[in-house]
Design a protein around this motif. Structure first.
Motif, PDB file in Angstrom:
ATOM      1  N   SER A 169       0.441  -0.928   0.314  1.00  0.00           N
ATOM      2  CA  SER A 169       0.165   0.043   0.021  1.00  0.00           C
ATOM      3  C   SER A 169       1.005   1.088   0.019  1.00  0.00           C
ATOM      4  CB  SER A 169      -0.688   0.130   0.938  1.00  0.00           C
ATOM      5  OG  SER A 169      -1.881  -1.297   1.244  1.00  0.00           O
ATOM      6  N   ALA A 170       2.277   1.288   0.834  1.00  0.00           N
ATOM      7  CA  ALA A 170       3.041   2.433   1.031  1.00  0.00           C
ATOM      8  C   ALA A 170       3.617   2.604  -0.587  1.00  0.00           C
ATOM      9  CB  ALA A 170       4.074   2.148   1.646  1.00  0.00           C
ATOM     10  N   ILE A 171       4.029   1.572  -1.459  1.00  0.00           N
ATOM     11  CA  ILE A 171       4.755   1.920  -2.717  1.00  0.00           C
ATOM     12  C   ILE A 171       3.127   2.574  -3.362  1.00  0.00           C
ATOM     13  CG2 ILE A 171       5.450   0.724  -4.139  1.00  0.00           C
ATOM     14  CD1 ILE A 171       7.545   0.622  -1.973  1.00  0.00           C
ATOM     15  N   TRP A 192       3.029  -4.478 -12.097  1.00  0.00           N
ATOM     16  CA  TRP A 192       4.118  -4.932 -10.803  1.00  0.00           C
ATOM     17  C   TRP A 192       3.564  -6.027 -10.424  1.00  0.00           C
ATOM     18  CZ3 TRP A 192       4.587  -0.519  -7.755  1.00  0.00           C
ATOM     19  CH2 TRP A 192       3.562   0.491  -8.160  1.00  0.00           C
ATOM     20  N   ASP A 193       5.053  -6.975 -10.346  1.00  0.00           N
ATOM     21  CA  ASP A 193       5.275  -8.552  -9.478  1.00  0.00           C
ATOM     22  C   ASP A 193       4.940  -8.480  -8.553  1.00  0.00           C
ATOM     23  OD1 ASP A 193       6.030  -9.257 -11.559  1.00  0.00           O
ATOM     24  OD2 ASP A 193       8.070  -9.293 -11.890  1.00  0.00           O
ATOM     25  N   ALA A 194       4.322  -8.949  -7.474  1.00  0.00           N
ATOM     26  CA  ALA A 194       3.730  -9.388  -5.922  1.00  0.00           C
ATOM     27  C   ALA A 194       5.222  -9.126  -5.533  1.00  0.00           C
ATOM     28  CB  ALA A 194       3.198 -10.590  -6.214  1.00  0.00           C
ATOM     29  N   HIS A 222      -4.549  -8.140  -3.241  1.00  0.00           N
ATOM     30  CA  HIS A 222      -4.232  -7.002  -2.387  1.00  0.00           C
ATOM     31  C   HIS A 222      -3.611  -5.330  -3.889  1.00  0.00           C
ATOM     32  CE1 HIS A 222      -3.961  -3.923   0.535  1.00  0.00           C
ATOM     33  NE2 HIS A 222      -2.703  -3.699   0.730  1.00  0.00           N
ATOM     34  N   VAL A 223      -2.370  -6.155  -4.272  1.00  0.00           N
ATOM     35  CA  VAL A 223      -1.738  -4.878  -5.558  1.00  0.00           C
ATOM     36  C   VAL A 223      -3.025  -4.690  -6.255  1.00  0.00           C
ATOM     37  CG1 VAL A 223      -0.413  -4.565  -7.344  1.00  0.00           C
ATOM     38  CG2 VAL A 223       0.291  -5.863  -4.932  1.00  0.00           C
TER      39      VAL A 223
END
Length: 505
Positions: A169-171, A192-194, A222-223
């Motif tokens: 989340s911060a990113i 995004w790569d998790a 979540h992503v």
């Protein structure tokens, strides 16, 4: 989202929950790259691309922001439209919810520069390996002592899962200091790569697999919930477990604990990815012999073909997210041949509408960026240099008294026959020297990375494993023809020749 919560996110002091997130419209400058069935699409048309990894950007931007712009300029010169790097660093984070602002602004600059240069990014959110930030680091920051524990404990810890969700989340909710956009709303971030290469060595039983899969399913979801406009992948290497195992690069590959065919079916995973290297090839004990370069080339094409078919049948695009060939263990000529082979495969995918949408090598560099043996310098020569002809030897005869000697003998009277290079110049096979000392990555599977479990599993697997790549019918690449075709090429010339085909309307 409230203004207060947005401010807390910017400072890295608070994390948005999925329920509290107010989804913002995407940036208007660019169209997002999207999956459309088993292909990627851009502006509602199938899109294929060449790309590269450049993990070093996250460090070098702190020293010289200009190197980022120069690097992206060179990427455009060679049609490298997608670049992959880390969205974490030595102090990103350094504690739960705390991020070094200087390092974060370095990533801000990279993302902003990519957009200004029409470059798309794949950002990996974490790493299985020790570089920059490791699972042990995450465990410590989550308040879990990693002593006596291993990677399976990392995946199974409720505290670690909470920490990693907050890290994501911060990113993704970060507001870029240079363009004012949140990362989640910036179309320059394609995917995004998790996690990078989320192995779980030795985790082949149902319970261990369930633990690892639950972690990855939770993080990809979540992503996706927090960055719905951007694609999500797992950063996987492509190993098979429980199905298709004959296509693995070695008996021990099933023991990496990556069930690629199952992982790609996760609901929040938009794109399937593979990483393919010759170092993954292994046969059977006691020597764990590896096949030679020709064997690897033949195997690679069939390995990619298998993944392409599975991805297409599953309705998901495929990206070859990492590939390369290490020097000096292999030659520059072999590297050129490998890159030509992959480029031909990508061209065929575009021609036939195949599932493999992109191919990204490891590692693109410029200047004096450190070299792990895989660097391809984008500011090197495009054409293979040809040595100058060796001049014919000269003869200086004795002068007659009172006369001056000629400065050189007539070309018809040399003292020895000229070398063949004097009349038939041949292309050099000497590669451009590395700008920095080659320091190969020698990280091994420690106890934390479940090295003993992996070794025991591999010994057992080798008792019955029969690799498909040893079959006689598997030799499909005409190595002699490729060697001849690549004789006058460089890797950069391969990119130049390929970009016009890949990006043609």
């Amino acid at each position: 989202m409230s203004g207060l919560l947005g401010a807390l996110l910017f400072l890295g002091l608070g994390i948005a929950s999925t329920q509290a997130a107010t989804l913002l419209p995407p940036s208007e400058e660019w169209e997002y790259v999207k999956p459309c069935g088993h292909q990627l699409c851009l502006y509602n048309k199938p899109w294929y691309f060449m790309g590269a990894n450049a993990y070093w950007l996250i460090d070098f931007v702190k020293r010289d922001k200009g190197i980022v712009d120069r690097f992206f300029d060179r990427c455009n010169d060679f049609g490298l439209k997608v670049i992959r790097l880390w969205a974490f660093n030595h102090r990103m984070p350094y504690a739960w919810g705390k991020y070094d602002e200087t390092e974060f602004q370095g990533l801000d600059y990279i993302v902003d520069s990519a957009g200004r240069h029409n470059i798309r990014l794949i950002l990996a959110l974490g790493n299985t390996w020790s570089a920059y930030r490791s699972p042990q680091d995450y465990m410590q920051m989550a308040g879990v002592d990693p002593a006596g524990k291993d990677l399976l404990d990392f995946y199974g810890s409720a505290e670690v899962r909470h920490f990693y969700r907050d890290h994501i989340s911060a990113i993704v909710w970060r507001t870029n200091a240079f363009n004012g956009r949140r990362y989640r709303d910036d179309a320059a971030i394609m995917m995004w790569d998790a996690m990078n290469e989320p192995r779980c060595p030795g985790c082949i039983d149902a319970k261990s697999q369930a633990t690892q899969h639950a972690f990855l399913d939770e993080m990809t979801a979540h992503v996706k919930a927090n960055a719905p406009h951007q694609m999500v992948a797992l950063g996987t290497e492509g190993y098979f477990l429980n199905s298709y195992e004959g296509w693995n690069p070695g008996a021990g590959a099933r023991c990496e604990g990556e069930d690629w065919a199952a992982l790609m079916h996760m609901k929040s995973v938009d794109v399937s990815v593979v990483h393919a290297y010759e170092r993954q090839m292994e046969s059977v004990p006691p020597k764990w012999g590896k096949c030679d370069f020709a064997c690897f080339c033949n195997y690679l094409i069939q390995y990619l073909s298998a993944h392409q078919r599975i991805a297409a049948d599953s309705g998901k695009p495929l990206i070859l997210e990492e590939y390369g060939l290490i020097l000096p263990e292999y030659t520059v000529e072999q590297r050129i041949l490998l890159f030509r082979l992959v480029a031909d495969n990508l061209q065929w995918m575009k021609k036939t509408g195949g599932a493999m949408a992109g191919a990204m090598f490891w590692n693109a560099a410029i200047g004096t960026v450190w070299d792990d043996g895989y660097n391809v310098y984008l500011d090197g020569p495009v054409e293979k240099p040809t040595p100058k002809p060796t001049p014919a030897p000269t003869v200086t005869p004795t002068s007659a008294p009172g006369t001056s000697a000629p400065t050189s003998a007539p070309s018809s009277t040399p003292t020895s026959a000229p070398t063949s290079a004097a009349t038939t110049p041949t292309p050099t096979s000497t590669p451009e020297p590395s700008r920095a000392p080659i320091v190969a990555n020698t990280e091994t599977l420690t106890d934390f990375l479940r090295g003993p479990q992996r070794a025991a599993c591999a010994e057992e697997a080798a008792r019955w494993w029969l690799p498909i790549w040893t079959a006689g019918w598997a030799q499909t690449v005409d190595m002699a023809a490729y060697t001849k075709r690549c004789a006058d090429m460089t890797v950069l010339k391969v990119f130049k020749d390929t970009m016009d085909i890949i990006y043609a309307p």
